[in-house]
Design an enzyme around this catalytic site. Structure first.
Site, PDB file in Angstrom:
ATOM      1  N   LYS A  67       0.837  -1.207   0.000  1.00  0.00           N
ATOM      2  CA  LYS A  67       0.000   0.000   0.000  1.00  0.00           C
ATOM      3  C   LYS A  67       0.873   1.258   0.000  1.00  0.00           C
ATOM      4  CE  LYS A  67      -2.517   2.539   3.621  1.00  0.00           C
ATOM      5  NZ  LYS A  67      -1.425   3.254   4.241  1.00  0.00           N
ATOM      6  N   ASN A  68       1.820   1.322   0.927  1.00  0.00           N
ATOM      7  CA  ASN A  68       2.542   2.589   1.083  1.00  0.00           C
ATOM      8  C   ASN A  68       3.541   2.861  -0.041  1.00  0.00           C
ATOM      9  OD1 ASN A  68       0.973   3.282   3.226  1.00  0.00           O
ATOM     10  ND2 ASN A  68       2.436   2.618   4.793  1.00  0.00           N
ATOM     11  N   ARG A  71      -4.018  10.355   3.336  1.00  0.00           N
ATOM     12  CA  ARG A  71      -2.726  10.953   3.642  1.00  0.00           C
ATOM     13  C   ARG A  71      -1.880  11.127   2.383  1.00  0.00           C
ATOM     14  NH1 ARG A  71      -1.411  14.224   7.205  1.00  0.00           N
ATOM     15  NH2 ARG A  71       0.825  14.371   7.429  1.00  0.00           N
ATOM     16  N   CYS A 111      -5.147   8.353   8.802  1.00  0.00           N
ATOM     17  CA  CYS A 111      -5.504   7.747  10.090  1.00  0.00           C
ATOM     18  C   CYS A 111      -5.307   8.719  11.251  1.00  0.00           C
ATOM     19  CB  CYS A 111      -4.629   6.517  10.334  1.00  0.00           C
ATOM     20  SG  CYS A 111      -5.162   5.063   9.442  1.00  0.00           S
ATOM     21  N   ARG A 113       0.025  15.176  12.428  1.00  0.00           N
ATOM     22  CA  ARG A 113       0.758  14.718  11.242  1.00  0.00           C
ATOM     23  C   ARG A 113       1.219  15.927  10.418  1.00  0.00           C
ATOM     24  NH1 ARG A 113      -1.890   9.220   8.989  1.00  0.00           N
ATOM     25  NH2 ARG A 113       0.231   8.987   8.225  1.00  0.00           N
ATOM     26  N   PRO A 114       2.279  16.603  10.887  1.00  0.00           N
ATOM     27  CA  PRO A 114       2.734  17.813  10.204  1.00  0.00           C
ATOM     28  C   PRO A 114       3.378  17.504   8.853  1.00  0.00           C
ATOM     29  CG  PRO A 114       4.273  17.220  11.949  1.00  0.00           C
ATOM     30  CD  PRO A 114       3.161  16.219  12.003  1.00  0.00           C
ATOM     31  N   ILE A 115       3.478  18.518   7.989  1.00  0.00           N
ATOM     32  CA  ILE A 115       4.204  18.323   6.718  1.00  0.00           C
ATOM     33  C   ILE A 115       5.312  19.376   6.572  1.00  0.00           C
ATOM     34  CG2 ILE A 115       2.341  17.146   5.464  1.00  0.00           C
ATOM     35  CD1 ILE A 115       1.844  19.868   4.019  1.00  0.00           C
ATOM     36  N   ASP A 116       5.791  19.874   7.729  1.00  0.00           N
ATOM     37  CA  ASP A 116       6.837  20.912   7.689  1.00  0.00           C
ATOM     38  C   ASP A 116       8.108  20.446   6.967  1.00  0.00           C
ATOM     39  OD1 ASP A 116       6.794  19.327  10.235  1.00  0.00           O
ATOM     40  OD2 ASP A 116       8.777  20.226  10.436  1.00  0.00           O
ATOM     41  N   GLN A 117       8.438  19.159   7.074  1.00  0.00           N
ATOM     42  CA  GLN A 117       9.663  18.679   6.421  1.00  0.00           C
ATOM     43  C   GLN A 117       9.500  18.589   4.898  1.00  0.00           C
ATOM     44  OE1 GLN A 117      12.647  18.336   8.186  1.00  0.00           O
ATOM     45  NE2 GLN A 117      11.247  19.371   9.599  1.00  0.00           N
ATOM     46  N   ASP A 130       3.625   0.548  12.124  1.00  0.00           N
ATOM     47  CA  ASP A 130       2.381   0.073  11.509  1.00  0.00           C
ATOM     48  C   ASP A 130       1.998  -1.347  11.930  1.00  0.00           C
ATOM     49  OD1 ASP A 130       2.325   2.482  10.257  1.00  0.00           O
ATOM     50  OD2 ASP A 130       2.983   1.753   8.303  1.00  0.00           O
ATOM     51  N   ILE A 150       6.861   6.764  17.187  1.00  0.00           N
ATOM     52  CA  ILE A 150       6.621   7.575  15.981  1.00  0.00           C
ATOM     53  C   ILE A 150       5.349   8.419  16.125  1.00  0.00           C
ATOM     54  CG2 ILE A 150       6.398   7.520  13.453  1.00  0.00           C
ATOM     55  CD1 ILE A 150       8.945   6.068  14.258  1.00  0.00           C
ATOM     56  N   ARG A 178      -9.317   0.576   3.642  1.00  0.00           N
ATOM     57  CA  ARG A 178      -8.363   1.526   3.055  1.00  0.00           C
ATOM     58  C   ARG A 178      -7.015   0.869   2.781  1.00  0.00           C
ATOM     59  NH1 ARG A 178      -7.142   5.674   6.836  1.00  0.00           N
ATOM     60  NH2 ARG A 178      -5.408   5.719   5.409  1.00  0.00           N
TER      61      ARG A 178
HETATM   62  C1  EPZ Z   1       3.935   6.949   6.477  1.00  0.00           C
HETATM   63  O1  EPZ Z   1       3.245   8.063   7.014  1.00  0.00           O
HETATM   64  C2  EPZ Z   1       2.903   5.851   6.339  1.00  0.00           C
HETATM   65  N1  EPZ Z   1       1.840   6.307   5.477  1.00  0.00           N
HETATM   66  C3  EPZ Z   1       2.353   5.478   7.725  1.00  0.00           C
HETATM   67  O2  EPZ Z   1       1.547   4.324   7.538  1.00  0.00           O
HETATM   68  C4  EPZ Z   1       3.495   5.105   8.660  1.00  0.00           C
HETATM   69  O3  EPZ Z   1       2.986   4.923   9.966  1.00  0.00           O
HETATM   70  C5  EPZ Z   1       4.566   6.194   8.684  1.00  0.00           C
HETATM   71  O4  EPZ Z   1       4.987   6.506   7.336  1.00  0.00           O
HETATM   72  C6  EPZ Z   1       5.814   5.796   9.478  1.00  0.00           C
HETATM   73  O5  EPZ Z   1       6.364   4.625   8.937  1.00  0.00           O
HETATM   74  C7  EPZ Z   1       2.025   6.337   4.154  1.00  0.00           C
HETATM   75  O6  EPZ Z   1       3.054   5.940   3.624  1.00  0.00           O
HETATM   76  C8  EPZ Z   1       0.887   6.836   3.329  1.00  0.00           C
HETATM   77  P1  EPZ Z   1       6.259  10.077   8.485  1.00  0.00           P
HETATM   78  P2  EPZ Z   1       3.935   9.498   6.955  1.00  0.00           P
HETATM   79  O7  EPZ Z   1       6.333  11.325   7.704  1.00  0.00           O
HETATM   80  O8  EPZ Z   1       4.801   9.562   5.762  1.00  0.00           O
HETATM   81  C9  EPZ Z   1       6.938  13.361  11.929  1.00  0.00           C
HETATM   82  C10 EPZ Z   1      -0.314   2.950   7.728  1.00  0.00           C
HETATM   83  O9  EPZ Z   1      -0.829   2.396   8.724  1.00  0.00           O
HETATM   84  N2  EPZ Z   1       6.910  14.337  10.818  1.00  0.00           N
HETATM   85  O10 EPZ Z   1       7.323   9.036   8.298  1.00  0.00           O
HETATM   86  O11 EPZ Z   1       2.863  10.498   7.118  1.00  0.00           O
HETATM   87  C11 EPZ Z   1       5.567  12.738  12.173  1.00  0.00           C
HETATM   88  O12 EPZ Z   1       4.787  13.546  13.032  1.00  0.00           O
HETATM   89  C12 EPZ Z   1       0.129   4.387   7.788  1.00  0.00           C
HETATM   90  O13 EPZ Z   1      -0.158   2.375   6.648  1.00  0.00           O
HETATM   91  C13 EPZ Z   1       7.220  15.658  11.060  1.00  0.00           C
HETATM   92  O14 EPZ Z   1       7.492  16.058  12.208  1.00  0.00           O
HETATM   93  O15 EPZ Z   1       4.822   9.421   8.273  1.00  0.00           O
HETATM   94  C14 EPZ Z   1       5.950  11.385  12.761  1.00  0.00           C
HETATM   95  O16 EPZ Z   1       6.182  11.529  14.146  1.00  0.00           O
HETATM   96  C15 EPZ Z   1      -0.297   5.083   9.029  1.00  0.00           C
HETATM   97  N3  EPZ Z   1       7.206  16.539  10.018  1.00  0.00           N
HETATM   98  C16 EPZ Z   1       7.284  11.044  12.095  1.00  0.00           C
HETATM   99  O17 EPZ Z   1       7.770  12.272  11.542  1.00  0.00           O
HETATM  100  C17 EPZ Z   1       6.922  16.142   8.743  1.00  0.00           C
HETATM  101  O18 EPZ Z   1       6.945  17.004   7.843  1.00  0.00           O
HETATM  102  C18 EPZ Z   1       7.190  10.039  10.956  1.00  0.00           C
HETATM  103  O19 EPZ Z   1       6.170  10.449  10.026  1.00  0.00           O
HETATM  104  C19 EPZ Z   1       6.625  14.805   8.496  1.00  0.00           C
HETATM  105  C20 EPZ Z   1       6.626  13.908   9.551  1.00  0.00           C
END
Ligand code: EPZ
Length: 420
Positions: free
Chosen positions: A22-23, A94, A118, A123-127, A306, A328, A398
Site C-alpha cells: 500500500k505505502n 494521507r 488515520c 501529522r505535520p508536513i513541515d519537512q 504500523d 513515531i 483503506r
Molecule cells: C507513512 O506516514 C505511512 N503512510 C504510515 O503508515 C506510517 O505509519 C509512517 O509513514 C511511518 O512509517 C504512508 O506511507 C501513506 P512520516 P507518513 O512522515 O509519511 C513526523 C499505515 O498504517 N513528521 O514518516 O505520514 C511525524 O509527526 C500508515 O499504513 C514531522 O514532524 O509518516 C511522525 O512523528 C499510518 N514533520 C514522524 O515524523 C513532517 O513534515 C514520521 O512520520 C513529516 C513527519
C-alpha cells in the site's frame, strides 16, 4: 455501512498470497504524473480503497486510467489538464500529499488540499515544505490547501530534521526534474522509499542511494512512461504472520521479501514462534507456549509502527508481561480500549502500553479506530471465544484488500455484513 462478524477460535492453516505494498503504491500512482511522454503500466497494485481514491484524483486531474485487471493499472499522464487537487478524496487520505511534489516537479506549480489519513497523532508536513523551499519553491497554505510555485527548481542539499517517509519520498519526487544535483540526508529507508526510487528510475530519473543514509538525485530533463511492479506489502505480510502465531496455526505466506520482515520475524522468534524463510515465502507456526516480549517502534530497519497494534493483540494472549513503546505517533494506542472490551489486561501510560497476557479474549462489539487498529481487532476476533463484531471497517478497507476472504480461505469463520 458494513461490519465484520467473526466467530473466533479457529486455528488458521493454509497459504495466503500477499498483495503489493500500500505505502509504495500510494506514492507510485501520484509519481506517475511525472511521465510527460508515454504511459505507466503498473502491476501488483493492491485493490484497496486508498488506491481507488487515488484513481479518482488522477482522473480528476485529467489523467487517463485504464484498469487492465484488479491489480494492474495503466496511467496516461500526458493528458493532464489541471494542477489543483482539491476534492473530498484528496482530503480523505494521507498520500494525496505526494501530488504536491509530483505536480510541482512537472508543472512548477500545484494546489493540493491538506491531507487526511488515520487519526494516530499530529501529522505535520513541515519537512515536506522545507524540502520544496530548498529546491526553490514558494510555499503557502491558503484556504486549507498547500500552494507551491517555482520559476525553476534547483538541486539542493537538504538535511531533514526528522526521519519522515512522506517527506523523503515527496522531496525525492520533486527533485527528479530539478536542475543539478539534490542530496537528501537523514532520510527514511523503508522498502517503499526504495520502491518509489526504483519506479522513478524506470521512468528515466537518476536517483542513487535510496535505502541508505543519503539519497542523491541528478535532475533530468523529462520522464517517460514505464512498466513497473510494486513490491509486496511488508505490513500485510506481518499481519498474517501475527495471525498465524495468535491462532497457533501454520500458514505459508507467499509473495513476500523475507528481508523486509526481519524485525517482525526476530520478535516473533523471541516469543517462541517458529519461522521458516524461503526465497519469497515465510512459513509461520507455533509448537510451544509463547511468552511476552518488549517492543519499541523505530524507522526501518527497526520494528515498524504500523505493526505494533496487531502485535498488541498477540501479546495480550500470551503469558507474561510485554511492553510496547510507540516512538513515531503519539496516539497509536486508541485500539487498546477496544481490546479491553474483549478482556485484555493493558495499561496505557503516554506512548507505552503495558500488556499482561490473559488466558482468553472474549467476543464483543468493537470498532476499528484506524487502519492497523482494525487489523488488531480482526486478530482479536479470530482468537476470541465467541462472536466479535467489528464496526467502522472502512478504515480496514483503506489498506487491506479483501481481508475477510483471505482469512476465510485460511479456515476462519468471518463474514462482512451490512450494519442494520
Ligand atoms: C507513512 O506516514 C505511512 N503512510 C504510515 O503508515 C506510517 O505509519 C509512517 O509513514 C511511518 O512509517 C504512508 O506511507 C501513506 P512520516 P507518513 O512522515 O509519511 C513526523 C499505515 O498504517 N513528521 O514518516 O505520514 C511525524 O509527526 C500508515 O499504513 C514531522 O514532524 O509518516 C511522525 O512523528 C499510518 N514533520 C514522524 O515524523 C513532517 O513534515 C514520521 O512520520 C513529516 C513527519
Amino acid at each position: 455501512m458494513e461490519k465484520l462478524v467473526i466467530d473466533g477460535g479457529k486455528i488458521l492453516r493454509g497459504e495466503v498470497d500477499i498483495n503489493g505494498a500500500k505505502n509504495a503504491a500510494v506514492a507510485i500512482l501520484p509519481a506517475a504524473v511525472l511521465a510527460s511522454n508515454g504511459k505507466c503500466l503498473i502491476e501488483n497494485i493492491p485493490d484497496i480503497e486508498d488506491v481507488h481514491c487515488l484513481e479518482r484524483i488522477l482522473t480528476d486531474l485529467g489523467c487517463k486510467i485504464n484498469k487492465i485487471d484488479r491489480n494492474t493499472l495503466e496511467v496516461d499522464a500526458t493528458t493532464i489538464q489541471r494542477v489543483d487537487a482539491c476534492t473530498e478524496d484528496v482530503r480523505r487520505m494521507r498520500a494525496s500529499y505526494y501530488f504536491i511534489g509530483a505536480l510541482l516537479s512537472r508543472f512548477k506549480e500545484a494546489r493540493v488540499e491538506l491531507p487526511g489519513g488515520c487519526p494516530i497523532g499530529v501529522r505535520p508536513i513541515d519537512q515536506h515544505i522545507k524540502g520544496f523551499e530548498a529546491l526553490g519553491a514558494k510555499v503557502s497554505i491558503e484556504h486549507g490547501a498547500v500552494r507551491v510555485q517555482a520559476e525553476e527548481l534547483k538541486g539542493a542539499n537538504i538535511f531533514f530534521d526528522v526521519v519522515s517517509v512522506g517527506a523523503t519520498i515527496n522531496v525525492m519526487i520533486a527533485a527528479t526534474l530539478a536542475e543539478g544535483t539534490t542530496s537528501l540526508e537523514n532520510v527514511a529507508k523503508e522498502p517503499h522509499v526504495v520502491d518509489v526510487a526504483n519506479f522513478l528510475n524506470s521512468m528515466g530519473a537518476d536517483i542513487k542511494g535510496a535505502g541508505t543514509d543519503i539519497i542523491r538525485i541528478k535532475g533530468v530533463e523529462s520522464l517517460k512512461g514505464c512498466n513497473y511492479s510494486v513490491i509486496p506489502d511488508q505490513i500485510e505480510a506481518s499481519t498474517f504472520m501475527i495471525a498465524a502465531a495468535a491462532t497457533k496455526g501454520n500458514i505459508l505466506i507467499k509473495n513476500v521479501i523475507p528481508k523486509h520482515l526481519e524485525s517482525i520475524s526476530a520478535k516473533l522468534i523471541e516469543m517462541g514462534v517458529k519461522i521458516e524463510e524461503g526465497d519469497d515465502t515465510v512459513r509461520v507456526y507455533v509448537d510451544e507456549p509463547l511468552k511476552g516480549v518488549n517492543i519499541k517502534t523505530a524507522p526501518y530497519p527497526g520494528f515498524p509502527t504500523d505493526i505494533q497494534q496487531p502485535m498488541s493483540t498477540l501479546l495480550s494472549s500470551v503469558s507474561g508481561r510485554s511492553i510496547i513503546t510507540e516512538t513515531i505517533w503519539e496516539s497509536r494506542h486508541k485500539h487498546i480500549d477496544e481490546l479491553k472490551k474483549m478482556g485484555a489486561d493493558i495499561k496505557v501510560e503516554g506512548r507505552t502500553a503495558i500488556i499482561d497476557g490473559v488466558k482468553r479474549l472474549t467476543g464483543a462489539i468493537v470498532k476499528a479506530t484506524d487502519l492497523r487498529a482494525g487489523a488488531a481487532m480482526v486478530i482479536a476476533g479470530l482468537i476470541a471465544e465467541g462472536v466479535t463484531e467489528i464496526h467502522s471497517i472502512e478504515h480496514i478497507d483503506r489498506g487491506y484488500p479483501h481481508i475477510e476472504n483471505k482469512f476465510k480461505d485460511l479456515g476462519a469463520s468471518i463474514c462482512r455484513k451490512e450494519v442494520e
